[in-house]
Design a protein around this motif. Structure first.
Motif, PDB file in Angstrom:
ATOM      1  N   ASP A 149      -5.120  11.042  -2.568  1.00  0.00           N
ATOM      2  CA  ASP A 149      -6.228  11.159  -1.625  1.00  0.00           C
ATOM      3  C   ASP A 149      -6.844   9.800  -1.299  1.00  0.00           C
ATOM      4  O   ASP A 149      -7.767   9.729  -0.490  1.00  0.00           O
ATOM      5  CB  ASP A 149      -7.326  12.077  -2.193  1.00  0.00           C
ATOM      6  CG  ASP A 149      -6.850  13.510  -2.320  1.00  0.00           C
ATOM      7  OD1 ASP A 149      -6.004  13.924  -1.504  1.00  0.00           O
ATOM      8  OD2 ASP A 149      -7.309  14.215  -3.232  1.00  0.00           O
ATOM      9  N   ALA A 150      -6.374   8.748  -1.942  1.00  0.00           N
ATOM     10  CA  ALA A 150      -6.878   7.395  -1.698  1.00  0.00           C
ATOM     11  C   ALA A 150      -5.713   6.424  -1.853  1.00  0.00           C
ATOM     12  O   ALA A 150      -4.697   6.735  -2.474  1.00  0.00           O
ATOM     13  CB  ALA A 150      -8.011   7.049  -2.670  1.00  0.00           C
ATOM     14  N   TRP A 151      -5.883   5.247  -1.293  1.00  0.00           N
ATOM     15  CA  TRP A 151      -4.787   4.277  -1.280  1.00  0.00           C
ATOM     16  C   TRP A 151      -4.428   3.792  -2.678  1.00  0.00           C
ATOM     17  O   TRP A 151      -5.300   3.562  -3.512  1.00  0.00           O
ATOM     18  CB  TRP A 151      -5.150   3.076  -0.406  1.00  0.00           C
ATOM     19  CG  TRP A 151      -5.140   3.379   1.055  1.00  0.00           C
ATOM     20  CD1 TRP A 151      -6.217   3.477   1.882  1.00  0.00           C
ATOM     21  CD2 TRP A 151      -3.980   3.612   1.868  1.00  0.00           C
ATOM     22  NE1 TRP A 151      -5.812   3.770   3.159  1.00  0.00           N
ATOM     23  CE2 TRP A 151      -4.449   3.863   3.186  1.00  0.00           C
ATOM     24  CE3 TRP A 151      -2.610   3.637   1.620  1.00  0.00           C
ATOM     25  CZ2 TRP A 151      -3.580   4.123   4.245  1.00  0.00           C
ATOM     26  CZ3 TRP A 151      -1.751   3.909   2.675  1.00  0.00           C
ATOM     27  CH2 TRP A 151      -2.224   4.152   3.962  1.00  0.00           C
ATOM     28  N   ARG A 152      -3.145   3.633  -2.900  1.00  0.00           N
ATOM     29  CA  ARG A 152      -2.610   3.012  -4.105  1.00  0.00           C
ATOM     30  C   ARG A 152      -1.997   1.673  -3.715  1.00  0.00           C
ATOM     31  O   ARG A 152      -1.257   1.595  -2.718  1.00  0.00           O
ATOM     32  CB  ARG A 152      -1.562   3.920  -4.733  1.00  0.00           C
ATOM     33  CG  ARG A 152      -0.714   3.275  -5.825  1.00  0.00           C
ATOM     34  CD  ARG A 152       0.259   4.301  -6.408  1.00  0.00           C
ATOM     35  NE  ARG A 152       1.250   3.677  -7.265  1.00  0.00           N
ATOM     36  CZ  ARG A 152       2.540   3.548  -6.961  1.00  0.00           C
ATOM     37  NH1 ARG A 152       3.000   4.019  -5.808  1.00  0.00           N
ATOM     38  NH2 ARG A 152       3.370   2.953  -7.792  1.00  0.00           N
ATOM     39  N   VAL A 153      -2.312   0.636  -4.472  1.00  0.00           N
ATOM     40  CA  VAL A 153      -1.820  -0.712  -4.164  1.00  0.00           C
ATOM     41  C   VAL A 153      -0.996  -1.207  -5.337  1.00  0.00           C
ATOM     42  O   VAL A 153      -1.424  -1.093  -6.498  1.00  0.00           O
ATOM     43  CB  VAL A 153      -2.989  -1.681  -3.884  1.00  0.00           C
ATOM     44  CG1 VAL A 153      -2.457  -3.064  -3.521  1.00  0.00           C
ATOM     45  CG2 VAL A 153      -3.880  -1.147  -2.766  1.00  0.00           C
ATOM     46  N   THR A 154       0.193  -1.756  -5.045  1.00  0.00           N
ATOM     47  CA  THR A 154       1.032  -2.342  -6.088  1.00  0.00           C
ATOM     48  C   THR A 154       1.211  -3.832  -5.809  1.00  0.00           C
ATOM     49  O   THR A 154       1.227  -4.265  -4.649  1.00  0.00           O
ATOM     50  CB  THR A 154       2.412  -1.664  -6.153  1.00  0.00           C
ATOM     51  OG1 THR A 154       3.044  -1.743  -4.868  1.00  0.00           O
ATOM     52  CG2 THR A 154       2.284  -0.217  -6.561  1.00  0.00           C
ATOM     53  N   THR A 155       1.350  -4.606  -6.859  1.00  0.00           N
ATOM     54  CA  THR A 155       1.507  -6.050  -6.746  1.00  0.00           C
ATOM     55  C   THR A 155       2.139  -6.599  -8.012  1.00  0.00           C
ATOM     56  O   THR A 155       2.088  -5.956  -9.064  1.00  0.00           O
ATOM     57  CB  THR A 155       0.149  -6.740  -6.488  1.00  0.00           C
ATOM     58  OG1 THR A 155       0.344  -8.159  -6.390  1.00  0.00           O
ATOM     59  CG2 THR A 155      -0.832  -6.450  -7.606  1.00  0.00           C
ATOM     60  N   ASP A 156       2.720  -7.789  -7.908  1.00  0.00           N
ATOM     61  CA  ASP A 156       3.259  -8.464  -9.080  1.00  0.00           C
ATOM     62  C   ASP A 156       2.279  -9.474  -9.658  1.00  0.00           C
ATOM     63  O   ASP A 156       2.581 -10.109 -10.674  1.00  0.00           O
ATOM     64  CB  ASP A 156       4.557  -9.196  -8.709  1.00  0.00           C
ATOM     65  CG  ASP A 156       5.797  -8.407  -9.104  1.00  0.00           C
ATOM     66  OD1 ASP A 156       5.690  -7.548 -10.011  1.00  0.00           O
ATOM     67  OD2 ASP A 156       6.861  -8.629  -8.502  1.00  0.00           O
ATOM     68  N   PHE A 212       0.847  -1.185   0.000  1.00  0.00           N
ATOM     69  CA  PHE A 212       0.000   0.000   0.000  1.00  0.00           C
ATOM     70  C   PHE A 212       0.892   1.247   0.000  1.00  0.00           C
ATOM     71  O   PHE A 212       1.935   1.280   0.654  1.00  0.00           O
ATOM     72  CB  PHE A 212      -0.904   0.015   1.232  1.00  0.00           C
ATOM     73  CG  PHE A 212      -2.172  -0.784   1.083  1.00  0.00           C
ATOM     74  CD1 PHE A 212      -3.409  -0.192   1.290  1.00  0.00           C
ATOM     75  CD2 PHE A 212      -2.124  -2.128   0.737  1.00  0.00           C
ATOM     76  CE1 PHE A 212      -4.582  -0.921   1.155  1.00  0.00           C
ATOM     77  CE2 PHE A 212      -3.287  -2.873   0.592  1.00  0.00           C
ATOM     78  CZ  PHE A 212      -4.523  -2.255   0.797  1.00  0.00           C
ATOM     79  N   HIS A 213       0.422   2.273  -0.724  1.00  0.00           N
ATOM     80  CA  HIS A 213       1.174   3.524  -0.844  1.00  0.00           C
ATOM     81  C   HIS A 213       0.235   4.723  -0.667  1.00  0.00           C
ATOM     82  O   HIS A 213      -0.941   4.660  -1.029  1.00  0.00           O
ATOM     83  CB  HIS A 213       1.835   3.655  -2.220  1.00  0.00           C
ATOM     84  CG  HIS A 213       2.643   2.474  -2.642  1.00  0.00           C
ATOM     85  ND1 HIS A 213       4.024   2.439  -2.571  1.00  0.00           N
ATOM     86  CD2 HIS A 213       2.274   1.279  -3.174  1.00  0.00           C
ATOM     87  CE1 HIS A 213       4.462   1.279  -3.032  1.00  0.00           C
ATOM     88  NE2 HIS A 213       3.414   0.561  -3.411  1.00  0.00           N
ATOM     89  N   MET A 214       0.807   5.830  -0.179  1.00  0.00           N
ATOM     90  CA  MET A 214       0.069   7.090  -0.073  1.00  0.00           C
ATOM     91  C   MET A 214       0.430   8.060  -1.199  1.00  0.00           C
ATOM     92  O   MET A 214      -0.100   9.168  -1.243  1.00  0.00           O
ATOM     93  CB  MET A 214       0.336   7.749   1.288  1.00  0.00           C
ATOM     94  CG  MET A 214      -0.172   6.941   2.460  1.00  0.00           C
ATOM     95  SD  MET A 214       0.168   7.737   4.050  1.00  0.00           S
ATOM     96  CE  MET A 214      -0.829   9.217   3.924  1.00  0.00           C
TER      97      MET A 214
END
Length: 319
Positions: free
Chosen positions: A26-33, A12-14
């Motif tokens: 202003d909302a969560w950013r999610v990264t994944t492989d 999770f990123h801001m």
């Protein structure tokens, strides 16, 4: 004890990078492989899976969610790993927990020498002489725990200040805890009168998952209001013409020349503008009421001008 990053489903990123520049969100950013994980995250938290162009983790996919708060599951105090780190050109110079060294091995457990007060630690870090916080939280998304563990890393001094309370609350739950991971909006005015706003990460411990109500769904987007319809005007039915009416003018105003002549005769007016003014005001204006007509001209001059333009092409039929 936190799990290794290799076993994590995503992060999770801001914020993210936009054209090489840091961008706060202003909302969560999610990264994944994992493309399937990205699709599942989007289905629960909103957004669309897309190639990760925002940097920050090196993972293949990112989802810009629509949620500033996400219900998560934390597996006790060990799910939160916190340390203070000072980096140099060749790596870590200083690593501690605020009281004792964590590395190197020969110094581990020895007093680190950091100031006891958080404000003084911040000042040391600002001047480049002291370490900054590094907090790593491992959790599962409450709506989809089977996706596996995610993590969130932050250097927030505000979260550092609340870390002791967070760990105590997790300890009291005595097992997995349902929590809200929130990007809380902070707004204030500086002494110089400048408005400042930013978001800080906050973890709120709610209790055991068995006793916490399910996370409410995100609010639906309000449907756009329908465009207001044009008001309906009441119209009087046109009288049955006794003679063929004059053709329609270029201003789309129907004029009955015979009726206009009769109105001028009854009202005692001498030109078309006076006739229109008198008819619209519903006043019988004879020759002796010239002063009243002059006042009426001023009051409804604009209406008379429009009517005069419409009647301009009818002059020949009235003389």
């Amino acid at each position: 004890m936190t799990q290794s990053s290799a076993a994590r489903a995503g992060r999770f990123h801001m914020g993210r990078l936009s054209e090489g520049h840091p961008q706060a969100l202003d909302a969560w950013r999610v990264t994944t492989d994992d493309a399937d994980v990205a699709a599942r995250v989007a289905s629960f938290l909103g957004g669309e899976p897309q190639p990760n162009e925002g940097g920050g983790s090196g993972l293949a996919y990112e989802v810009l969610t629509g949620r500033e708060s996400v219900r998560i599951l934390l597996d006790g105090p060990d799910a939160v790993a916190a340390r203070m780190v000072l980096w140099g050109s060749k790596g870590i110079i200083h690593e501690c927990d605020g009281v004792e060294f964590l590395s190197p091995k020969e110094k581990k457990g020895q007093p680190c020498g950091c100031p006891p007060l958080l404000e003084n630690r911040k000042l040391e870090a600002k001047n480049g002489r002291g370490p900054t916080p590094s907090i790593d939280i491992t959790f599962r998304i409450a709506a989809a725990p089977a996706l596996g563990p995610f993590h969130f890393m932050t250097t927030s001094w505000q979260m550092t200040a609340q870390l002791s309370d967070l760990l105590d609350a997790l300890e009291r739950v005595d097992g997995p805890a349902a929590c809200d991971l929130t990007m809380e909006l902070v707004v204030y005015t500086t002494k110089a009168g400048r408005g400042v706003c930013y978001r800080k990460p906050v973890v709120t411990v709610l209790g055991s998952p068995d006793t916490v109500a399910p996370e409410p769904p995100p609010p639906a987007e309000p449907a756009p209001a329908p465009a207001p319809s044009a008001p309906r005007l009441k119209t009087r039915p046109a009288p049955e013409p006794t003679t063929p009416s004059a053709p329609q003018s270029s201003h789309s105003v129907n004029v009955d020349a015979v009726l206009l002549c009769r109105a001028a005769h009854v009202l005692g007016t001498s030109d078309h503008q006076e006739t229109v003014i008198a008819a619209l005001s519903e006043i019988v204006a004879g020759r002796q009421q010239t002063m009243e007509l002059a006042r009426l001209r001023e009051d409804v001059g604009r209406i008379a001008a429009i009517a005069g333009q419409a009647l301009q092409s009818r002059d020949s039929s009235l003389t």
